[in-house]
Design an enzyme around this catalytic site. Structure first.
Site, PDB file in Angstrom:
ATOM      1  N   LYS B 111      32.972  52.774  44.705  1.00 25.63           N
ATOM      2  CA  LYS B 111      34.214  51.547  46.459  1.00 25.63           C
ATOM      3  C   LYS B 111      34.248  52.201  46.753  1.00 25.63           C
ATOM      4  CE  LYS B 111      34.482  47.815  43.234  1.00 25.63           C
ATOM      5  NZ  LYS B 111      33.674  46.842  43.722  1.00 25.63           N
ATOM      6  N   GLU B 133      41.255  42.755  47.486  1.00 22.24           N
ATOM      7  CA  GLU B 133      41.152  41.854  46.405  1.00 22.24           C
ATOM      8  C   GLU B 133      41.548  42.694  45.067  1.00 22.24           C
ATOM      9  OE1 GLU B 133      38.417  41.326  47.767  1.00 22.24           O
ATOM     10  OE2 GLU B 133      37.324  41.663  46.623  1.00 22.24           O
ATOM     11  N   SER B 400      28.444  53.771  38.148  1.00 25.01           N
ATOM     12  CA  SER B 400      29.515  53.132  38.731  1.00 25.01           C
ATOM     13  C   SER B 400      30.621  53.889  38.942  1.00 25.01           C
ATOM     14  CB  SER B 400      29.170  52.188  39.368  1.00 25.01           C
ATOM     15  OG  SER B 400      29.818  51.630  38.015  1.00 25.01           O
TER      16      SER B 400
END
Lengths: 269, 418
Positions: B111, B133, B400
């Protein structure tokens, strides 16, 4: 001539500004919507915006979100909303009804099918808040032959160029969102609205409705000085919410506020 | 070539003759075939056009790109390694599995590649307030991190249900100085957090930059987030060729909104020898209806600013999703994935909660790597895919994120099931 333009014509002759209440179809329960619509007309509403409940009302504040949730608890669908308009039309042939909501329920039904069935039920316009004119070509192409006006929002952030694009796509009226924000939020500034409406009127001859932030007879009167229509939603729905389990009290609370706005608007003009 | 500005085109396979160019999307209007677009209320149109102009400008700005590269190297810790998981490959009994170690990034997931980039854009645009969010909290943490570093005010919207299941990340965000707002509307998960962030943005557009965490939302977000995440695939494509002398036979990544997946897939889209698999959360099984797999079992619709595959009922109402992993618990998916599915370039499959949990334990025991529950979905599919392939073939999996945040969830489940 359509019911919407007839309505604006006749108001103009009488030197009156349109009062347009917004309520969510099926709130607080599906049986109360049609009687409420009739009562609102009797209290001075010239047109009605009827909300299509949606699970994810991104442009709405908590009041209208909860109205959608209450309607969805009863399983209200877009076709149920159309059926309500049909029932309303059985007794009222003249008051324009505009459906307002989000695109996905209309997509799920199919644009053409929606337009055909909506026209049969006596719907006059459609305002889906999450579709700007850039994405609306196909929808407009489906609505026009059925005589349903595509209605679009103009916001404080819309540039002159965008206002022009929106007005080129719109029919019936355009809806000026008076505040940057969601429904039922901050207080509007009448001077700012007046300044913006002057620009919009240089670009279009369509009537301009003003909504978001109209709470009471005072603001309704102020907005009536500059707009062609005063649109009120959250303030009414707050009253519906407060009286959700007493249908009689709910209708009188809503009509009391509307009648107060009506007389403030008429005396102020 | 407007949307691949930060890359030199020659780096990748250029289609020749009648070959299709899968790297050409989106078009001018932000459409990926039938998907994508800008389905937002009018108030957001002008801010989105401004963002698009800034993005197009800075993606060609040498100084901006140099700063981004520096941040990715010194702050995020890139390049992330590519690891040959030999014992896992042995356990699977087939193809060689390579893991792209995005779990080793600062804050523990992919991220941050995107939040570092968007924060630099926000600063260039003169915005002083950041909102985001978050579902699992990884994007929220990555956003709170870059906001802290730049001294920007930060508000993170998170569903009340997710706040409970990702408690550790909530604490991290608050320590970083972010205001974490619990969203109590709707299903109280990621989709509702996105609704609330949109409402905040439309109310504070003058000073606020909305850092969307995935490749969904209105144009330009799907393209912009993809471009920041594509660093994953660019590195991996180079690393695997250096390690094995050729391109991989298959790529595998989990897909919620789909940002880690598109980040890995994009640079390989024109490599026709490489098969591409996106893994959705099949929850309690696709047939149970309790899942978060719109590409496997949804229909096209419009939500959160774009047209894409959605989990919805026959009346167009968005339905509640279920996944063990908060980061995949979302009823939509990035429009580029919808397009890749229809174009037949990528295949989308489902992995259940149970299968993901098993893979979580397998990777932990075989390799000493604890994966995030999101990434465990990709591991699960890679294990089963590898078993159907031969030892001379390779699979590249995007790991990830790491699983520290999921200890609580896994421990509770194991307590019940073992």
């Amino acid at each position: 001539m359509s019911r919407i333009s007839d309505c604006f014509e006749s108001l103009k002759e009488r030197n009156r500004v349109a009062l347009i209440p917004f309520v969510t179809a099926g709130d607080p329960d599906p049986d109360q919507t049609v009687p409420l619509m009739h009562a609102m007309v009797a209290a001075g509403a010239d047109m009605i915006e009827l909300g299509i409940p949606f699970s994810d009302p991104m442009a709405d504040g908590p009041v209208i979100q909860r109205a959608s949730e209450r309607a969805l608890e009863h399983g209200v669908t877009l076709r149920d909303v159309l059926a309500m308009v049909r029932r309303f039309r059985a007794e009222n042939a003249g008051t324009p009804v505009i459906l307002m909501g989000y695109l996905n329920p209309v997509e799920a039904l199919g644009y053409e099918r929606f337009a055909r069935e909506a026209a049969e039920c006596g719907v006059d316009g459609l305002l889906t808040v999450d579709i700007p004119p850039e994405e609306a070509e196909e929808l407009i192409t489906a609505l026009r032959p059925q005589g349903i006006a595509p209605i679009f929002l103009i916001s404080p952030t819309s540039t002159r160029e965008r206002v022009k694009r929106i007005c080129d796509a719109a029919e019936g009226y355009v809806y000026y969102v008076s505040v940057k924000g969601i429904t039922g939020s901050a207080d509007l500034s009448t001077e700012e609205v007046e300044r913006r409406l002057k620009v919009i009127r240089e670009i279009t001859s369509l009537p301009v409705g003003v909504g978001f932030g109209i709470k009471d007879p005072e603001t309704a009167r102020a907005v009536a000085q500059v707009g062609d229509a005063v649109i009120v939603g959250s303030a009414l729905i707050k009253r519906i919410e407060e009286h959700a389990d007493q249908p009689g009290a709910m209708v009188s609370a809503v009509t009391e506020l509307l009648a107060g706005m009506r007389s403030a608007m008429d005396s102020g003009c | 070539m407007p949307y691949r500005l930060i890359y030199s085109y020659e780096e990748f396979n250029v289609p020749t003759g009648s070959q299709r160019d899968f790297m050409e999307m989106p078009d001018e209007r932000g459409h990926f075939g039938n998907y994508g677009g800008m389905f937002v209320a009018e108030t957001l149109m002008e801010p989105l056009l401004e963002l698009r102009l800034a993005y197009e400008k800075y993606m060609q700005d040498d100084e901006f790109l140099a700063e981004l590269d520096q941040d990715l190297a010194d702050y995020v810790g890139r390049p992330s390694s590519l690891y040959h998981a030999k014992r896992l490959s042995q356990e699977a009994g087939g193809a060689q599995i390579y893991l792209k170690r995005e779990d080793l990034n600062h804050t523990g997931a992919h991220k941050i590649n995107n939040t570092v980039g968007q924060a630099l854009l926000a600063r260039r645009m003169g915005k002083t307030r950041i909102i985001a969010e978050t579902g699992a909290g990884q994007h929220g943490v990555a956003t709170a991190t870059v906001a802290a570093r730049m001294g920007l005010e930060c508000v993170v919207y998170m569903g009340a249900v997710d706040i409970v299941r990702q408690e550790a990340n909530v604490y991290r965000m608050r320590m970083l100085g972010a205001d974490v707002v619990a969203v109590e509307s709707g299903s109280k998960t990621l989709k509702d957090a996105l609704n609330e962030a949109m409402r905040d943005w439309v109310t504070h557009i003058d000073d606020t930059f909305y850092i969307i965490g995935t490749v969904a939302g209105p144009h330009p977000y799907p393209a912009l987030v993809r471009d920041f995440q594509t660093v994953i695939g660019r590195e991996a494509r180079d690393q695997i060729q250096r390690k094995t002398g050729r391109l991989p036979d298959a790529l595998v990544a989990c897909v919620g909104g789909g940002s880690n997946a598109i980040g890995l897939f994009y640079p390989f889209l024109n490599d026709s020898q490489t098969a591409i698999y996106g893994v959705e959360a099949a929850g309690k099984g696709l047939e149970s209806g309790q899942h978060a797999a719109p590409l496997c079992a949804g229909q096209s619709g419009v939500l959160h600013g774009n047209r894409t595959y959605l989990m919805q009922d026959e009346n167009g109402q968005i339905t509640e999703t279920h996944s063990i992993s908060a980061g995949l618990d979302y009823p939509g998916v990035g429009p580029e994935h919808a397009w890749l599915k229809d174009a037949g370039r990528a295949e989308y499959v489902g992995v259940t909660d149970e299968e993901a949990l098993e893979a979580f334990h397998t990777l932990t025991r075989c390799e000493g790597i604890i994966p995030a529950l999101e990434s465990s979905h990709a591991i699960a599919y890679a294990i089963s895919l590898a078993s159907r392939m031969t030892p001379d073939q390779t699979i590249l999996v995007n790991l990830s994120g790491r699983g520290d945040k999921d200890m609580h969830t896994v421990a509770a489940l194991d307590g019940m099931t073992r």
